[in-house]
Design an enzyme around this catalytic site. Structure first.
Site, PDB file in Angstrom:
ATOM      1  N   GLY A  60       0.838  -1.200   0.000  1.00 34.91           N
ATOM      2  CA  GLY A  60       0.000   0.000   0.000  1.00 34.91           C
ATOM      3  C   GLY A  60       0.866   1.240   0.000  1.00 34.91           C
ATOM      4  O   GLY A  60       2.056   1.162   0.282  1.00 34.91           O
ATOM      5  N   CYS A  87       5.312  -6.103   1.607  1.00 30.44           N
ATOM      6  CA  CYS A  87       5.647  -4.683   1.495  1.00 30.44           C
ATOM      7  C   CYS A  87       5.027  -3.837   2.628  1.00 30.44           C
ATOM      8  O   CYS A  87       5.404  -4.006   3.774  1.00 30.44           O
ATOM      9  CB  CYS A  87       5.234  -4.195   0.103  1.00 30.44           C
ATOM     10  SG  CYS A  87       6.033  -2.682  -0.346  1.00 30.44           S
ATOM     11  N   TYR A  88       4.048  -2.967   2.345  1.00 28.24           N
ATOM     12  CA  TYR A  88       3.419  -2.220   3.449  1.00 28.24           C
ATOM     13  C   TYR A  88       2.861  -3.202   4.474  1.00 28.24           C
ATOM     14  O   TYR A  88       2.909  -2.948   5.672  1.00 28.24           O
ATOM     15  CB  TYR A  88       2.283  -1.314   2.942  1.00 28.24           C
ATOM     16  CG  TYR A  88       1.601  -0.581   4.075  1.00 28.24           C
ATOM     17  CD1 TYR A  88       2.102   0.619   4.544  1.00 28.24           C
ATOM     18  CD2 TYR A  88       0.480  -1.132   4.724  1.00 28.24           C
ATOM     19  CE1 TYR A  88       1.516   1.274   5.623  1.00 28.24           C
ATOM     20  CE2 TYR A  88      -0.114  -0.492   5.794  1.00 28.24           C
ATOM     21  CZ  TYR A  88       0.406   0.715   6.239  1.00 28.24           C
ATOM     22  OH  TYR A  88      -0.167   1.351   7.314  1.00 28.24           O
ATOM     23  N   HIS A 177       7.508  -7.593  -3.761  1.00 27.91           N
ATOM     24  CA  HIS A 177       6.185  -8.002  -4.241  1.00 27.91           C
ATOM     25  C   HIS A 177       6.274  -9.342  -4.982  1.00 27.91           C
ATOM     26  O   HIS A 177       6.680  -9.362  -6.148  1.00 27.91           O
ATOM     27  CB  HIS A 177       5.631  -6.950  -5.212  1.00 27.91           C
ATOM     28  CG  HIS A 177       5.192  -5.696  -4.538  1.00 27.91           C
ATOM     29  ND1 HIS A 177       3.914  -5.520  -4.045  1.00 27.91           N
ATOM     30  CD2 HIS A 177       5.871  -4.557  -4.259  1.00 27.91           C
ATOM     31  CE1 HIS A 177       3.810  -4.323  -3.497  1.00 27.91           C
ATOM     32  NE2 HIS A 177       4.987  -3.717  -3.608  1.00 27.91           N
ATOM     33  N   GLU A 179       3.816 -10.963  -6.131  1.00 23.96           N
ATOM     34  CA  GLU A 179       2.676 -11.108  -7.048  1.00 23.96           C
ATOM     35  C   GLU A 179       2.941 -10.554  -8.448  1.00 23.96           C
ATOM     36  O   GLU A 179       2.190 -10.842  -9.371  1.00 23.96           O
ATOM     37  CB  GLU A 179       1.424 -10.446  -6.446  1.00 23.96           C
ATOM     38  CG  GLU A 179       1.436  -8.925  -6.318  1.00 23.96           C
ATOM     39  CD  GLU A 179       2.125  -8.407  -5.059  1.00 23.96           C
ATOM     40  OE1 GLU A 179       3.065  -9.060  -4.568  1.00 23.96           O
ATOM     41  OE2 GLU A 179       1.749  -7.320  -4.591  1.00 23.96           O
ATOM     42  N   ASP A 235     -17.570 -12.421 -21.963  1.00 23.73           N
ATOM     43  CA  ASP A 235     -18.287 -12.339 -20.688  1.00 23.73           C
ATOM     44  C   ASP A 235     -19.781 -12.596 -20.850  1.00 23.73           C
ATOM     45  O   ASP A 235     -20.360 -13.425 -20.133  1.00 23.73           O
ATOM     46  CB  ASP A 235     -18.079 -10.962 -20.035  1.00 23.73           C
ATOM     47  CG  ASP A 235     -16.610 -10.627 -19.872  1.00 23.73           C
ATOM     48  OD1 ASP A 235     -15.788 -11.556 -19.976  1.00 23.73           O
ATOM     49  OD2 ASP A 235     -16.287  -9.446 -19.656  1.00 23.73           O
ATOM     50  N   LYS A 378     -11.074 -12.415 -15.503  1.00 28.93           N
ATOM     51  CA  LYS A 378     -11.244 -12.684 -16.936  1.00 28.93           C
ATOM     52  C   LYS A 378     -10.678 -14.055 -17.352  1.00 28.93           C
ATOM     53  O   LYS A 378     -11.306 -14.797 -18.095  1.00 28.93           O
ATOM     54  CB  LYS A 378     -10.515 -11.584 -17.715  1.00 28.93           C
ATOM     55  CG  LYS A 378     -10.771 -11.608 -19.191  1.00 28.93           C
ATOM     56  CD  LYS A 378     -11.939 -10.727 -19.500  1.00 28.93           C
ATOM     57  CE  LYS A 378     -12.272 -10.703 -20.961  1.00 28.93           C
ATOM     58  NZ  LYS A 378     -13.462  -9.897 -21.205  1.00 28.93           N
TER      59      LYS A 378
END
Ligand code: XMP
Length: 522
Positions: A60, A87-88, A177, A179, A235, A378
């Protein structure tokens, strides 16, 4: 619609406002475990609702040194569940457990090499003690004193606590990070947290989801009627198929053809559904005349969008009226549209363009919504589509904006210009397919510029339009890079467009990334 998922193993992700929190969720789901993101402000409620087996703290933009900066709720620590803090998240974890964080250190942003000091189940199987690995750092403050029970597992030149953990409590923290793709082993690290540390095997896959979703739709809809606006995009197609599987002939799909689709697209969509799903009721409402007459001469992009949105609603309502109305409206809303975004800095986010979907319809028509894709990303929708037998050619289709060719024709719209654009787009995509590039590109299209330039063709002089070609790579459309074609490909596509289409005598290629550009031209 009630929560469809209810899998037994869930992970809660507490969002402290990082731009990349959604990526954590995607990576966790790729491991076969369900997870949900909750904003830090309502994390306690979220915790009680989701009843997770492990918790992840996101990064964050705040500093834990600021007054009233975000914290994780005490219930997370009282639960004694495993925690991974990024991280944060690492800074708040350490602060809340009695460690210290200081500001004013050398900022580290971008790639960094960490050195592994101790083995850990977090990177068991791919990182070795004594070796160095690349990760993605982004921080100003850093932890200077660890809480009791924690030890340093990895360091980097500017991050003495690149990974710190209390193995006995199963608390893990990274200053980097995992991710993002710039941490090459990051998804394996998240998978280790999920499987080895939290001990979750997971039952999150699209075949299980399909069963649960079908049951939930049956329960919600009962014996009532559902209508669905089908555009032929992934979708709305997947949402329609799922609802059709659940309630069969109680569903009617309506394809409102606004005449701004690609060449043959409406016909192809109808033909595909008729061939593969003959029992699905699909009405093709060809309203191209109405839309094009209303748009003729219109140059302002927002007015184009608003006109298309308004007409779409009117026509859809009219078609639904012919059916005698319906109780439910189906929408292909996805998880990223549902996640409440965390605004730590305050202030509303800016709407750059108004997007036209079927927004506004449910209130106007007094219908309840069926949104069976609300929990999916998605890529999961695509996997579900495959599961439901949707042909690969549909699943892999590039996204196409609701207002279609209207926003690829800057300046006043005319029938001729739309026709020229439709042909140019068809040739461009044909070349992309022939070159085997379609699946490598996230979205590609032609734009017809309201500019005429001089050319020579044969013995004559021409004065015709310029066509711009666009192709981007992207993960989710939020950021994008222009696709690096080789010049021979571009030359070939340009030659065909100029030779085969009357009205275009020059082709240019757009090399703008997003940001600062957007994908569409207006
Ligand atoms: P931009 O141009 O904002 O596009 O970078 C991001 C993605 O959104 C699509 N897009 C739209 N989709 N209605 C839509 O349904 C719209 O008005 C609209 N404008 C842009 C665009 O094609 C890209 O995939």
């Amino acid at each position: 619609m009630s929560n469809i998922s209810s899998p037994t193993d869930s992970i809660l992700i507490i969002d402290f406002g990082s731009q990349v929190t959604q990526l954590i969720a995607r990576r966790v789901r790729e491991t076969g475990v369900y997870c949900e993101i909750v904003p830090f402000q309502s994390a306690e409620e979220g915790f009680k609702r989701v009843n997770p087996k492990a918790v992840i703290f996101s990064g964050g933009p705040a500093s834990v040194l600021e007054e009233n900066s975000p914290r994780a709720p005490q219930i997370v620590f009282d639960s004694k569940l495993p925690i991974l803090a990024i991280c944060y998240g690492q800074q708040t974890l350490c602060t809340q457990l009695g460690g210290k964080v200081e500001g004013g250190h050398h900022r580290e942003f971008g790639r960094a090499d960490i050195e592994i000091l101790k083995s850990s189940p977090l990177f068991d199987g791919f990182w070795d003690v004594g070796s160095q690995y690349t990760v993605w750092m982004s921080h100003g403050d850093r932890v200077t004193e660890l809480p009791e029970g924690f030890e340093v597992i990895a360091v980097s030149p500017n991050a003495p606590f690149a990974i710190a953990a209390d193995e006995s409590r199963k608390y893990y923290s990274t200053m980097f990070h995992p991710e993002v793709v710039h941490t090459p082993d990051g998804s394996k690290l998240l998978a280790n947290f999920v499987h080895n540390i939290a001990g979750l095997e997971g039952d999150w896959n699209m075949s299980a989801y399909r069963e649960r979703a079908v049951a939930a739709i049956r329960e919600q809809v009962g014996d009532k009627k559902v209508i669905c606006a089908l555009s032929g995009g992934v979708d709305s197609s997947v949402a329609a198929l799922l609802i059709h599987e659940a309630v069969g002939s109680q569903l009617t799909c309506i394809l409102v053809d606004h005449g701004l689709m690609r060449k043959n697209e409406a016909k192809d969509v109808v033909a595909m559904f008729n061939e593969h799903y003959p029992d699905l009721k699909l009405l093709h409402c060809d309203a191209s005349e109405t839309f094009i007459s209303a748009l003729e001469g219109e140059a302002d992009p927002e007015t184009k969008r608003k006109t298309i949105g308004r007409l779409f609603i009117e026509l859809f309502e009219e078609e639904a009226g012919k059916l005698g109305g319906a109780d439910f409206l189906a929408q292909g809303t996805l998880y990223p549209d549902v996640i409440e975004s965390v605004s730590y800095s305050g202030g509303p986010s800016v709407t750059i363009k108004s997007h036209h979907n079927v927004g506004g319809l449910p209130e106007r028509m007094n219908m309840d919504l069926v949104e069976p894709l609300r929990e999916l990303f998605k890529d999961e929708v695509r996997a579900l589509g495959l599961e439901l037998g949707l042909p690969q050619s549909f699943i892999g289709r590039h996204p196409f904006p609701g207002p279609g060719l209207a926003i690829r024709c800057p300046g006043g719209i005319t029938r001729d210009k739309l026709e020229i654009l439709r042909e140019a787009d068809a040739i461009y995509l044909d070349e992309i397919r022939k070159a085997g590039l379609y699946d490598e590109i996230w979205q590609a299209f032609a734009v017809l510029l309201p500019v005429q330039t001089v050319g020579v063709m044969g013995d004559g002089r021409t004065y015709e339009f310029v066509c711009a070609l666009r192709a981007v790579t992207s993960v989710d459309g939020m950021t994008a890079d222009f696709y690096p074609y080789d010049m021979a490909f571009l030359g070939k596509a340009a030659t065909r467009i100029i030779n085969e289409i009357r009205g275009i005598n020059r082709v240019v290629y757009d090399v703008t990334s997003k940001p600062p550009g957007t994908i569409e031209w207006e």
